[in-house]
Structures are given as structure tokens and as C-alpha cells.
Design an enzyme around this catalytic site. Structure first.
Site, PDB file in Angstrom:
ATOM      1  N   HIS A   1     -12.179  -8.137 -20.013  1.00 60.20           N
ATOM      2  CA  HIS A   1     -10.769  -6.986 -19.081  1.00 60.20           C
ATOM      3  C   HIS A   1      -9.973  -7.057 -20.106  1.00 60.20           C
ATOM      4  O   HIS A   1     -10.596  -6.337 -21.761  1.00 60.20           O
ATOM      5  CB  HIS A   1     -10.841  -7.600 -17.816  1.00 60.20           C
ATOM      6  CG  HIS A   1     -10.165  -6.393 -17.362  1.00 60.20           C
ATOM      7  ND1 HIS A   1      -9.270  -5.009 -17.186  1.00 60.20           N
ATOM      8  CD2 HIS A   1      -8.682  -7.458 -16.757  1.00 60.20           C
ATOM      9  CE1 HIS A   1      -8.390  -4.998 -16.513  1.00 60.20           C
ATOM     10  NE2 HIS A   1      -7.811  -5.921 -15.787  1.00 60.20           N
TER      11      HIS A   1
ATOM     12  N   HIS B   1     -17.909   0.580 -19.816  1.00 61.03           N
ATOM     13  CA  HIS B   1     -17.130   0.804 -19.156  1.00 61.03           C
ATOM     14  C   HIS B   1     -17.616   0.663 -18.093  1.00 61.03           C
ATOM     15  O   HIS B   1     -18.571   1.007 -17.476  1.00 61.03           O
ATOM     16  CB  HIS B   1     -15.807   1.672 -18.968  1.00 61.03           C
ATOM     17  CG  HIS B   1     -14.973   1.478 -18.299  1.00 61.03           C
ATOM     18  ND1 HIS B   1     -14.764   1.701 -17.121  1.00 61.03           N
ATOM     19  CD2 HIS B   1     -13.468   0.738 -18.600  1.00 61.03           C
ATOM     20  CE1 HIS B   1     -13.960   1.119 -17.027  1.00 61.03           C
ATOM     21  NE2 HIS B   1     -13.147   0.702 -18.180  1.00 61.03           N
TER      22      HIS B   1
ATOM     23  N   ASP C   1     -10.112  -0.393 -24.515  1.00 60.30           N
ATOM     24  CA  ASP C   1      -9.254  -1.484 -26.451  1.00 60.30           C
ATOM     25  C   ASP C   1      -9.659  -1.508 -27.704  1.00 60.30           C
ATOM     26  O   ASP C   1      -9.511  -2.015 -28.118  1.00 60.30           O
ATOM     27  CB  ASP C   1     -10.178  -2.816 -25.543  1.00 60.30           C
ATOM     28  CG  ASP C   1      -9.430  -3.252 -24.147  1.00 60.30           C
ATOM     29  OD1 ASP C   1      -9.841  -2.536 -23.372  1.00 60.30           O
ATOM     30  OD2 ASP C   1      -8.091  -3.437 -24.071  1.00 60.30           O
TER      31      ASP C   1
HETATM   32  C1  SDX Z   1     -10.779  -2.537 -19.442  1.00 51.91           C
HETATM   33  O1  SDX Z   1     -12.014  -1.727 -14.947  1.00 51.91           O
HETATM   34  C2  SDX Z   1     -10.981  -1.437 -15.764  1.00 51.91           C
HETATM   35  O2  SDX Z   1     -10.205   0.025 -15.082  1.00 51.91           O
HETATM   36  C3  SDX Z   1     -10.913  -1.811 -17.260  1.00 51.91           C
HETATM   37  C4  SDX Z   1     -10.210  -1.071 -18.190  1.00 51.91           C
HETATM   38  C5  SDX Z   1      -8.315  -0.864 -17.479  1.00 51.91           C
HETATM   39  O3  SDX Z   1      -7.803  -0.198 -18.061  1.00 51.91           O
HETATM   40  O4  SDX Z   1      -8.086  -1.435 -16.491  1.00 51.91           O
HETATM   41  O5  SDX Z   1     -10.698  -0.031 -18.442  1.00 51.91           O
HETATM   42  C6  SDX Z   1      -9.855  -2.680 -18.981  1.00 51.91           C
HETATM   43  O6  SDX Z   1     -11.135  -3.837 -19.269  1.00 51.91           O
HETATM   44  C7  SDX Z   1     -12.545  -2.245 -20.213  1.00 51.91           C
HETATM   45  C8  SDX Z   1     -13.176  -3.147 -20.538  1.00 51.91           C
HETATM   46  C9  SDX Z   1     -12.422  -3.895 -21.749  1.00 51.91           C
HETATM   47  N1  SDX Z   1     -14.249  -5.187 -21.813  1.00 51.91           N
HETATM   48  C10 SDX Z   1     -14.830  -5.624 -23.145  1.00 51.91           C
HETATM   49  O7  SDX Z   1     -14.949  -4.294 -24.832  1.00 51.91           O
HETATM   50  C11 SDX Z   1     -15.852  -6.116 -23.343  1.00 51.91           C
HETATM   51  C12 SDX Z   1     -17.129  -5.543 -23.577  1.00 51.91           C
HETATM   52  N2  SDX Z   1     -17.568  -4.630 -22.835  1.00 51.91           N
HETATM   53  C13 SDX Z   1     -18.592  -5.197 -21.744  1.00 51.91           C
HETATM   54  O8  SDX Z   1     -19.114  -6.818 -20.937  1.00 51.91           O
HETATM   55  C14 SDX Z   1     -19.629  -4.217 -20.567  1.00 51.91           C
HETATM   56  O9  SDX Z   1     -18.790  -3.277 -21.031  1.00 51.91           O
HETATM   57  C15 SDX Z   1     -17.843  -3.926 -19.346  1.00 51.91           C
HETATM   58  C16 SDX Z   1     -18.114  -6.007 -18.625  1.00 51.91           C
HETATM   59  C17 SDX Z   1     -16.823  -3.694 -19.737  1.00 51.91           C
HETATM   60  C18 SDX Z   1     -18.681  -3.448 -18.153  1.00 51.91           C
HETATM   61  O10 SDX Z   1     -19.303  -4.066 -16.962  1.00 51.91           O
HETATM   62  P1  SDX Z   1     -20.783  -3.747 -16.632  1.00 51.91           P
HETATM   63  O11 SDX Z   1     -20.142  -3.063 -15.595  1.00 51.91           O
HETATM   64  O12 SDX Z   1     -21.099  -5.342 -15.395  1.00 51.91           O
HETATM   65  O13 SDX Z   1     -21.810  -3.631 -17.069  1.00 51.91           O
HETATM   66  P2  SDX Z   1     -23.038  -4.430 -17.898  1.00 51.91           P
HETATM   67  O14 SDX Z   1     -22.380  -5.844 -18.892  1.00 51.91           O
HETATM   68  O15 SDX Z   1     -24.122  -5.308 -16.403  1.00 51.91           O
HETATM   69  O16 SDX Z   1     -23.899  -3.402 -18.887  1.00 51.91           O
HETATM   70  C19 SDX Z   1     -24.542  -2.661 -18.682  1.00 51.91           C
HETATM   71  C20 SDX Z   1     -25.386  -2.206 -19.507  1.00 51.91           C
HETATM   72  C21 SDX Z   1     -26.613  -3.231 -19.486  1.00 51.91           C
HETATM   73  O17 SDX Z   1     -27.650  -3.255 -20.828  1.00 51.91           O
HETATM   74  P3  SDX Z   1     -29.103  -3.522 -19.511  1.00 51.91           P
HETATM   75  O18 SDX Z   1     -29.333  -4.620 -19.564  1.00 51.91           O
HETATM   76  O19 SDX Z   1     -28.826  -2.451 -18.430  1.00 51.91           O
HETATM   77  O20 SDX Z   1     -30.633  -2.654 -20.730  1.00 51.91           O
HETATM   78  O21 SDX Z   1     -24.865  -1.716 -20.251  1.00 51.91           O
HETATM   79  C22 SDX Z   1     -24.928  -2.662 -22.263  1.00 51.91           C
HETATM   80  C23 SDX Z   1     -25.553  -3.979 -20.800  1.00 51.91           C
HETATM   81  O22 SDX Z   1     -26.182  -4.593 -21.887  1.00 51.91           O
HETATM   82  N3  SDX Z   1     -23.606  -2.998 -22.091  1.00 51.91           N
HETATM   83  C24 SDX Z   1     -23.588  -3.536 -23.077  1.00 51.91           C
HETATM   84  C25 SDX Z   1     -21.914  -3.400 -23.188  1.00 51.91           C
HETATM   85  N4  SDX Z   1     -20.979  -2.832 -21.994  1.00 51.91           N
HETATM   86  C26 SDX Z   1     -22.032  -2.398 -21.122  1.00 51.91           C
HETATM   87  N5  SDX Z   1     -24.149  -3.552 -24.335  1.00 51.91           N
HETATM   88  C27 SDX Z   1     -23.735  -4.626 -25.740  1.00 51.91           C
HETATM   89  N6  SDX Z   1     -22.025  -4.463 -26.098  1.00 51.91           N
HETATM   90  C28 SDX Z   1     -21.764  -3.500 -24.384  1.00 51.91           C
HETATM   91  N7  SDX Z   1     -19.652  -4.175 -24.517  1.00 51.91           N
END
Ligand code: SDX
Length: 384
Positions: A229, A269, A321
Site C-alpha cells: 500500500h 493496482h 507510488d
Molecule cells: C497504493 O487501493 C488503492 O487505492 C491504493 C492506493 C491509494 O491511493 O490508496 O492507490 C495506493 O497502495 C498503490 C499500490 C502500491 N503498491 C505497490 O506498488 C506494490 C506492488 N503492487 C502489487 O503488489 C499489486 O499490484 C497490488 C498489491 C497493488 C495489487 O494487487 P492485487 O490486486 O492483489 O493483484 P495481484 O497481486 O493478485 O496480481 C494480479 C496479477 C498477478 O499476475 P497473475 O498471477 O494473474 O499472472 O498482476 C501481477 C501478478 O503477478 N502483478 C504484478 C504486480 N502487480 C500485479 N506483477 C509484478 N509486479 C507487480 N507490482
């Protein structure tokens, strides 16, 4: 709810509450595909370029953009609410140097309740007063901690300065230039609110028990700290520093993304499946900050990473971010306060949601599919 319901397919578990609609809200609209982000109907792209953070605080807490007179009034309220209590300042000073800034922020905010004459005042006036107090004091907590870790005394507020300018004053003990102040103001506007994200939903769950705003905001800080997050912005700068320079971006990304479980900080996201509109604005400010500081490498590396992630089989886009990290770093801010800066902004959104939750409340209490043992015969301890 027992396991057979689950196996019979009669119920579906929405892990992470993905796509589960739990309430109505007027505060923020997100379309993750267009993409589009609105605060009370206003487009974030227009708000970011044309509004101060004080105007956004008014919008979030009162549901409308202020007139000039209303802006002057809320700016005065925020300035008058400044002034961290001595015991909270003392807590910050005594925090071990090894402590984490988000832990110091969480502790200090929790302690603020002890010096509030009416912490449980849940009248509309009471909630508004606490929202203004929290919004006014977050910058002081973050800045006092930043300075204490460097052996520097906290700086007194400058009543001549607005929210963003005063925050930079508190950090460095001198006035920042107009570009740095504008960049911080834009960043505060962009991070202020984002519907039912993890930290805001945490605040709403706590508020839904009719607990107080300090408890709700303290819980929200705990949620925001997580690297999935708000903690991601610190993760992004660590990535850029680890890669080192633009020539190493491609091999580093190719190596890391071999691991299916790898998550590149600042990308992906739960809602946006296109480029986060906030990242569009922050990308511009990352480039401007780099030019202003004469250090363009972090922006250039970020663009290279974005290009690589966008052209993958399953494209991934920067979230809020990603470019905030290079922007803050080229502004000379240290990584350990990147997430606290996110909180300095989001506190207004959290408070707006606490107020909205408690204005039409129902206790938030979901169910789960029980998969444990059933009716196990009890065995007294001397027979176990
Ligand atoms: C914020 O919710 C909000 O509004 C939050 C926010 C706000 O203003 O409050 O926008 C602020 O928290 C932004 C997000 C910051 N976090 C990160 O940057 C951390 C890295 N991102 C990921 O961990 C992920 O994208 C999340 C946690 C943000 C979202 O995760 P989800 O929706 O649970 O997605 P997932 O982990 O289940 O991934 C879905 C797919 C997967 O591939 P498959 O298994 O389907 O093949 O997308 C891929 C993942 O591998 N994926 C990523 C990735 N994010 C998703 N692969 C590599 N790197 C990533 N960052």
C-alpha cells in the site's frame, strides 16, 4: 458459514474483498479502465494543477470547493490548529534512532488523543474539529521526527506559510523555493483521497464501531505502512538505488521478473488496469524536479522501467507510488519519510471517510467460510 457451503459452490470467497461493494460513498469515484479519478465529482487532473491542498481539505471535509472567503477561513483554522503538544514532541524526540518513521507517526497520532479535551466528541462539529487538528499536526510530527533523527530541534510553525510551504519549512528550517512548494502541494493533492483503499477502509471499519477519529486514523496509519500500500514509494526508490543506472534497468527487470511471485514496487493496482491518472501528473513533476535539481537519472530510469513493464505480455502500469519516489528524491527528501508524506496528505481523506461512515453507519462485520474441525470431543488436560 461452514466449509460445505464453500465446496458446494453456494458461496464464493472474494479474497481481498476484490470487487465487493460494501457501501455507498460520495467522496471519490474511480474508473480503473478509462482511467478516471474524481474527488466529489471534480477530475483529479484539474484539481492537481489548480488547487492547493487546503482547498482539497475543504472539498473532502465539506463536500464542496471553497469560495475565497471559505478558503481563507479553513486556512486560518488549519494554522490555528498547529502546535504539537510538548508531550508528543517529547515522545518523538525519545524515539530510538532505529525506529521506523511510520511507527513514530502512528505512536504520536495515538498520543494526540490524550491531549484532546473531547476525544470522543462525535458531534459533526467535534469530528470536523478533530479532522482539522489531525490534518494540521501530521506535518509537524513527520518533520519533528525527521529532524530529531539528525540531532536537530523541531522548528516552530511559520504562520505566514500555507500547508505545503510550512511543511517544507518545518523539515528544513527555511523557506523552500516556489517550485518545491508547488511540487509538494501537487503531491499532497494527488495523495489526499482514493475511495475504499486498504487504509481508508481500515479507518471506516474502526469508525463503524462508533470508536473515535484518533483510533480510526491510528489504524489507518498502520495499514498505509505496508509495502503493498503506501509503503511502496519507499520500495520504488530502493529499487532505483539498487539498479543504480539506466544501463542496468533491463537486465535487472528481466532477472527479477523470472520469479512469478516478484512484485515490482510502484506497479499494478487493484482497481487501475491502465495508467493511474496520478502517475501521469507525478511523472511530469518527476521530470521537472530532475531538471530543477540537475539530476535526471532517477526520472530516466523510471521511464525505462515503465516502458519495459508496459510492453510485457501482461502489461503493468505505474501507480501513484512510482513517480512520487523519484520526485521526492530529487527534491532532496530521504526515502524514510516518503510514506509519512503519503500519510500527511491522506489524513484528510481518512477523516472525510470517518465522518461519512458515522453519518450513515452500520457495524462492518463480514463472515468467513469455516474450514476448521467440527464438534471435537473435549479432553481434560490430565488426559491429553
Ligand atoms: C497504493 O487501493 C488503492 O487505492 C491504493 C492506493 C491509494 O491511493 O490508496 O492507490 C495506493 O497502495 C498503490 C499500490 C502500491 N503498491 C505497490 O506498488 C506494490 C506492488 N503492487 C502489487 O503488489 C499489486 O499490484 C497490488 C498489491 C497493488 C495489487 O494487487 P492485487 O490486486 O492483489 O493483484 P495481484 O497481486 O493478485 O496480481 C494480479 C496479477 C498477478 O499476475 P497473475 O498471477 O494473474 O499472472 O498482476 C501481477 C501478478 O503477478 N502483478 C504484478 C504486480 N502487480 C500485479 N506483477 C509484478 N509486479 C507487480 N507490482
Amino acid at each position: 458459514m461452514t466449509a460445505e457451503n464453500l465446496t458446494s459452490g453456494r458461496i464464493q470467497i472474494a479474497m481481498g474483498l476484490q470487487d465487493v461493494v460494501v457501501d455507498e460513498s460520495k467522496i471519490c469515484f474511480i474508473d480503473g479502465k478509462l482511467p478516471k479519478l474524481l474527488y466529489y465529482g471534480y477530475n483529479i487532473l484539474e484539481l492537481a494543477e489548480n488547487c492547493s491542498y487546503e482547498e482539497i481539505v475543504h472539498l473532502l471535509l465539506k463536500g464542496k470547493l471553497p469560495t475565497k472567503a471559505e478558503l481563507a477561513a479553513i486556512s486560518k483554522e488549519l494554522i490555528e490548529a498547529r502546535g504539537l503538544p510538548a508531550d508528543v514532541l517529547d515522545t518523538i524526540r525519545k524515539a530510538p534512532k532505529s525506529s521506523i518513521p511510520m511507527d513514530v507517526l502512528r505512536t504520536a497520532v495515538s498520543q494526540l488523543a490524550l491531549t484532546d479535551p473531547k476525544p470522543n466528541d462525535d458531534t459533526p462539529e467535534g469530528r470536523y474539529r478533530k479532522a482539522i487538528r489531525l490534518t494540521a499536526l501530521f506535518p509537524e510530527i513527520v518533520a519533528a521526527d525527521y529532524r530529531a533523527r539528525r540531532g536537530l530541534d523541531a522548528v516552530k510553525n511559520n504562520p505566514r506559510l500555507g500547508h505545503a510551504a510550512n511543511f517544507m519549512w518545518l523539515l528544513h528550517g527555511k523557506e523552500a523555493g516556489p517550485f518545491v512548494v508547488k511540487t509538494m502541494d501537487v503531491a499532497l493533492v494527488l495523495h489526499a483521497e482514493h475511495s475504499f483503499n486498504a487504509s481508508t477502509f481500515t479507518a471506516r471499519v474502526i469508525a463503524a464501531t462508533l470508536s473515535d477519529m484518533y483510533s480510526a486514523v491510528t489504524g489507518a496509519i498502520g495499514a498505509l505502512k505496508g509495502p503493498l500500500h503506501g509503503g511502496a514509494n519507499e520500495g520504488v526508490i530502493k529499487t532505483l538505488l539498487e539498479i543504480g543506472d539506466a544501463s542496468k534497468v533491463e537486465p535487472w527487470i528481466l532477472e527479477k521478473t523470472k520469479d512469478k511471485g516478484f512484485r515490482l514496487m510502484g506497479f499494478g493496482h487493484r482497481v487501475y488496469k491502465a495508467l493511474d491518472p496520478r502517475a501521469v501528473v507525478l511523472k511530469k513533476y518527476s521530470e521537472k524536479s530532475g531538471k530543477e535539481a540537475g539530476i535526471t537519472k532517477w526520472f530516466e530510469m523510471s521511464v525505462k522501467i515503465e516502458e519495459m513493464m508496459k510492453t510485457r505480455e501482461k502489461p503493468l502500469y505505474p501507480n501513484v507510488d512510482f513517480y512520487s519516489a523519484s520526485t521526492y528524491y530529487t527534491m532532496g527528501l530521504p526515502p524514510e519519510i516518503f510514506t509519512p508524506i503519503f500519510a500527511v496528505s491522506r489524513v484528510a481523506g481518512w477523516c472525510a471517510h470517518v465522518i461519512e461512515q458515522q453519518s450513515h453507519n452500520r457495524l462492518i462485520r463480514p463472515d468467513c467460510a469455516y474450514t476448521g474441525a467440527m464438534d471435537v470431543p473435549f479432553v481434560p488436560i490430565d488426559k491429553r
